[in-house]
Enzyme design. Structure first.
Site, mmCIF file in Angstrom:
data_model
loop_
_atom_site.group_PDB
_atom_site.id
_atom_site.type_symbol
_atom_site.label_atom_id
_atom_site.label_comp_id
_atom_site.label_asym_id
_atom_site.label_seq_id
_atom_site.Cartn_x
_atom_site.Cartn_y
_atom_site.Cartn_z
ATOM 1 N N TYR A 100 19.106 16.492 10.510
ATOM 2 C CA TYR A 100 18.020 15.786 9.830
ATOM 3 C C TYR A 100 16.906 15.483 10.832
ATOM 4 O O TYR A 100 15.730 15.584 10.507
ATOM 5 C CB TYR A 100 18.538 14.494 9.187
ATOM 6 C CG TYR A 100 19.539 14.769 8.090
ATOM 7 C CD1 TYR A 100 19.130 15.178 6.831
ATOM 8 C CD2 TYR A 100 20.906 14.625 8.329
ATOM 9 C CE1 TYR A 100 20.054 15.439 5.837
ATOM 10 C CE2 TYR A 100 21.831 14.887 7.334
ATOM 11 C CZ TYR A 100 21.403 15.300 6.090
ATOM 12 O OH TYR A 100 22.319 15.567 5.099
ATOM 13 N N ASN A 123 17.287 17.917 -3.417
ATOM 14 C CA ASN A 123 17.150 19.359 -3.613
ATOM 15 C C ASN A 123 17.777 19.767 -4.953
ATOM 16 O O ASN A 123 18.983 19.640 -5.124
ATOM 17 C CB ASN A 123 17.835 20.088 -2.454
ATOM 18 C CG ASN A 123 17.937 21.575 -2.645
ATOM 19 O OD1 ASN A 123 17.256 22.166 -3.469
ATOM 20 N ND2 ASN A 123 18.805 22.206 -1.870
ATOM 21 N N CYS A 131 20.810 23.263 1.531
ATOM 22 C CA CYS A 131 20.937 21.900 2.058
ATOM 23 C C CYS A 131 22.296 21.675 2.719
ATOM 24 O O CYS A 131 22.439 20.768 3.538
ATOM 25 C CB CYS A 131 20.678 20.884 0.956
ATOM 26 S SG CYS A 131 21.611 21.150 -0.552
ATOM 27 N N HIS A 132 23.283 22.506 2.400
ATOM 28 C CA HIS A 132 24.596 22.370 3.033
ATOM 29 C C HIS A 132 24.545 22.697 4.527
ATOM 30 O O HIS A 132 25.450 22.331 5.259
ATOM 31 C CB HIS A 132 25.630 23.260 2.330
ATOM 32 C CG HIS A 132 25.339 24.726 2.400
ATOM 33 N ND1 HIS A 132 24.404 25.327 1.563
ATOM 34 C CD2 HIS A 132 25.834 25.697 3.193
ATOM 35 C CE1 HIS A 132 24.360 26.622 1.853
ATOM 36 N NE2 HIS A 132 25.209 26.870 2.837
ATOM 37 N N GLU A 158 30.596 30.251 5.833
ATOM 38 C CA GLU A 158 29.512 30.862 6.609
ATOM 39 C C GLU A 158 29.815 30.899 8.107
ATOM 40 O O GLU A 158 28.984 31.345 8.894
ATOM 41 C CB GLU A 158 28.205 30.114 6.350
ATOM 42 C CG GLU A 158 27.686 30.293 4.929
ATOM 43 C CD GLU A 158 26.315 29.685 4.719
ATOM 44 O OE1 GLU A 158 25.627 29.346 5.702
ATOM 45 O OE2 GLU A 158 25.913 29.566 3.544
#
Length: 164
Positions: A100, A123, A131-132, A158
């Protein structure tokens, strides 16, 4: 007119909402939808071209491909500040994260990480606008509107390292 369908994903059902031209909402089951069409009926229609395109994008994502968000016609509803934060999210590649604070430092002057966090939390097109991929300082796992279990799953999927 707005159209709605449910997509079955490895993380559970996803709700997709579009208008005639744009994807407006993608949220996880149990997540509160940030945007809803005002005074308009949501028409179930899995065959709508925008919803089909989104489902194909999600099929590719969940099969290990790395489809790009710009392949979809996106139109998230939000303030200019929120839209700027969401644009920054779109620039985070697969397998990478930002904090952030990283996002806050992209604004001229002084911007708080908390203000950025609030915009990230608003979002309306989760997963596609990633946003993850935003973590707390020092790579710590932080809140996610769909829950930390789903955020953990997506980050692991990911190949992203994070701290509990």
């Amino acid at each position: 007119m707005h159209y709605i369908t449910t997509y079955s994903s490895p993380t559970g059902p996803l709700t997709l909402i579009c208008d005639d031209r744009y994807l407006r909402v993608l949220h996880f089951r149990g997540e509160e939808t940030v945007w809803r069409p005002d005074r308009e009926r949501l028409v179930p229609m899995a065959s709508h071209p925008v919803l089909q395109l989104t489902a194909h994008w999600l099929d590719r994502y969940f099969s290990g491909e790395r489809p790009k968000p710009e392949e979809l016609p996106l139109k998230p509803e939000g303030s200019p500040f929120q839209k700027q934060v969401w644009q920054f999210l779109l620039e985070i590649p697969w397998g990478e994260t930002r904090t952030y604070g990283d996002l806050a430092r992209r604004f001229p002057g002084t911007m708080s990480a908390q203000a950025v966090g609030q915009a990230v939390g608003r979002n309306p097109i989760a997963l596609v606008i990633p946003c993850h991929r935003v973590l707390g300082e020092k790579g710590r796992l932080t809140g996610f509107s769909a829950g930390l279990e789903i955020k953990r799953w997506l980050l692991n999927y990911e190949g992203i390292a994070f701290r509990e």
